[in-house]
Each structure stands twice: as C-alpha cells, then as structure tokens.
Motif scaffolding. Structure first.
Motif, mmCIF file in Angstrom:
data_model
loop_
_atom_site.group_PDB
_atom_site.id
_atom_site.type_symbol
_atom_site.label_atom_id
_atom_site.label_comp_id
_atom_site.label_asym_id
_atom_site.label_seq_id
_atom_site.Cartn_x
_atom_site.Cartn_y
_atom_site.Cartn_z
ATOM 1 N N ALA A 101 0.880 -1.239 0.275
ATOM 2 C CA ALA A 101 -0.013 -0.063 -0.009
ATOM 3 C C ALA A 101 0.832 1.296 -0.070
ATOM 4 O O ALA A 101 1.996 1.357 0.584
ATOM 5 C CB ALA A 101 -0.922 0.163 1.127
ATOM 6 N N GLY A 102 0.367 2.330 -0.572
ATOM 7 C CA GLY A 102 1.085 3.664 -0.691
ATOM 8 C C GLY A 102 2.030 3.894 -1.809
ATOM 9 O O GLY A 102 2.905 4.771 -1.903
ATOM 10 N N PHE A 103 2.247 2.780 -2.804
ATOM 11 C CA PHE A 103 3.175 2.924 -3.606
ATOM 12 C C PHE A 103 2.751 3.894 -4.749
ATOM 13 O O PHE A 103 3.632 4.510 -5.339
ATOM 14 C CB PHE A 103 3.173 1.547 -4.463
ATOM 15 N N TRP A 151 9.632 7.923 -0.421
ATOM 16 C CA TRP A 151 10.738 8.960 -0.639
ATOM 17 C C TRP A 151 10.564 10.313 0.157
ATOM 18 O O TRP A 151 9.402 10.829 0.427
ATOM 19 C CB TRP A 151 10.536 9.327 -2.144
ATOM 20 N N LYS A 152 11.798 10.944 0.108
ATOM 21 C CA LYS A 152 11.756 12.098 1.039
ATOM 22 C C LYS A 152 12.812 13.127 0.324
ATOM 23 O O LYS A 152 13.860 12.434 -0.059
ATOM 24 C CB LYS A 152 11.843 12.036 2.448
ATOM 25 N N TYR A 153 12.778 14.355 0.556
ATOM 26 C CA TYR A 153 13.899 15.157 -0.011
ATOM 27 C C TYR A 153 14.923 15.181 1.167
ATOM 28 O O TYR A 153 14.445 15.337 2.592
ATOM 29 C CB TYR A 153 13.298 16.716 -0.386
ATOM 30 N N GLU A 154 16.313 15.283 0.719
ATOM 31 C CA GLU A 154 17.257 15.267 1.951
ATOM 32 C C GLU A 154 18.187 16.309 1.577
ATOM 33 O O GLU A 154 18.900 16.248 0.618
ATOM 34 C CB GLU A 154 18.060 13.828 1.858
ATOM 35 N N GLY A 209 17.316 13.770 -9.346
ATOM 36 C CA GLY A 209 18.422 12.944 -8.817
ATOM 37 C C GLY A 209 17.996 12.076 -7.421
ATOM 38 O O GLY A 209 17.406 13.002 -6.700
ATOM 39 N N THR A 210 18.293 10.958 -7.390
ATOM 40 C CA THR A 210 17.894 10.029 -6.438
ATOM 41 C C THR A 210 19.065 9.258 -6.055
ATOM 42 O O THR A 210 19.980 9.156 -6.842
ATOM 43 C CB THR A 210 16.528 9.326 -6.975
ATOM 44 N N SER A 211 18.970 8.440 -4.993
ATOM 45 C CA SER A 211 20.187 7.477 -4.408
ATOM 46 C C SER A 211 19.934 6.492 -5.225
ATOM 47 O O SER A 211 20.843 5.552 -5.051
ATOM 48 C CB SER A 211 19.671 7.308 -3.140
#
Length: 214
Positions: free
Chosen positions: A1-3, A10-13, A201-203
């Motif tokens: 759930a939540g996909f 995900w969160k901005y860091e 840009g992501t990890s």
C-alpha cells in the motif's frame, strides 16, 4: 500500500548529492567502487560531453544488457537466482520498509560485486537505474512498430510525454535498482523501462556512457 504516493517512501534530503549520497554528513569513503548517484540528466549529459562520450539510446542499452542472449528475462538468462546465487543487486523483503539484504547488500554495491553479462558488462540489471538519451513516451514502441517491419537503431521520440504527469519532461531510465523487488518494480527485467524527470537526482539513479565507433 502507498506505492501510488511516492511521499510514502521517498523524501527530499537537503545536502544529499553525488559527494554525499546519504545526506550532508555522509561521504564517499568506502564507496569508491560504487556507482555514482544523485545525478540529474543534465549532470550526466554534461559529464558525457566532457569525457568525449555520450549517453546510450534505450535500444543500445537493451542490446548491451542482453549480452548476446535472445528473448531471456534477465541479462544473465531466464532464472532469477540460478543455483540460488544472486546475479544482481535487488530488493528482498517487504518493500519499502525492510530489505533483508539476501544478495549481500541493502543499498548500492560495488560495480563488480555480481557477475558480468555475456558482453562483460556489470550491473546492466539492478544496483542503480541508468539514464538513457531517449525522451520518454509510453507509446514509443508502438509508434516505431507502425513505421515498418523492422526499426533499425531507433533514437526515440522527438519529445517527452507522460500521461501521468503531462507537464514533466522525462527521459528513459533502464536497468532497475537495488529498490526493485519481485513484487514491486522488478525492472531489472532486461526488456523493462522506466522514466525520470530530467532535473531529478535520487539515491538509486546513475548513468553509464558509450562511445560511437568510427
């Protein structure tokens, strides 16, 4: 759930970038052999120009990923873990909360941690997504198929369109990543494709380059 809602996992860091992949207090120590991450399309394109190379087209990426195999699910064959041996860095467990790390890693892995494919290329499936040169459209294949029996060296559509986010400019990404599991994403499948907004840009997103033969 939540996909369906990326904010659930995900969160901005602030301060996370290619030099500090887990945030401003992290470093590259111990990751010298890992793929670079937090790379937007413009970053990859600029590096490619500096290096005298270019980003692969989506068709080139898939051809290279197949490593000479035809109609196989993965870049190494049809079995996910032949002989119970992990062939790629993927996600095992309950996504996104718990990666059991049964393949030896819960994040990125060194580029030679898993076997190369038939062309001697590492991580063509799993580890991190990789930018391709093509604009993303969900109908790109259907459009090419309508032009004739065989499309040779396709270069992708002339512009981007994603019906889920019509105003976003997106390029194709390939290969899947360490966050792809059997039940979610699974885009380490060699024929699978992804998409990313060009300033993202992501990890779990990096790139590799190619050079045209002369």
């Amino acid at each position: 759930a939540g996909f369906e809602d990326p904010s659930k996992w995900w969160k901005y860091e602030p301060g996370a970038n290619w030099r500090h992949p887990d945030g401003p207090k992290s470093t590259l120590k111990g990751r010298e052999e890992h793929p670079v991450v937090h790379i937007a399309f413009e970053d990859a394109q600029a590096y490619a120009k500096w290096a005298g190379k270019r980003l692969p087209t989506e068709a080139e990426y898939e051809f290279a990923a197949r490593g000479g195999l035809d109609r196989q699910l993965y870049s190494w064959g049809n079995e996910m873990n032949p002989g119970r041996k992990a062939m790629a860095n993927t996600f095992q467990g309950t996504f996104p909360s718990s990666d059991r790390g049964e393949d030896g890693y819960t994040g990125t892995s060194p580029v030679s941690a898993f076997p190369a494919n038939g062309f001697g290329l590492f991580d063509m499936g799993g580890n991190v997504w990789q930018w391709c040169a093509d604009w993303y459209r969900p109908d790109a294949y259907a459009t090419d198929a309508g032009t004739g029996p065989v499309v040779r060296n396709p270069l992708g559509p002339s512009e981007s369109y994603d019906p889920q986010e019509p105003g976003a400019a997106k390029r194709v990404i390939r290969g899947g990543s360490y966050l792809c599991s059997e039940h979610f994403c699974s885009r380490y499948l060699v024929g699978s494709r992804g998409k990313a907004e060009i300033s993202s840009g992501t990890s779990n997103l990096g790139f590799r380059l190619v050079r045209s033969a002369h």
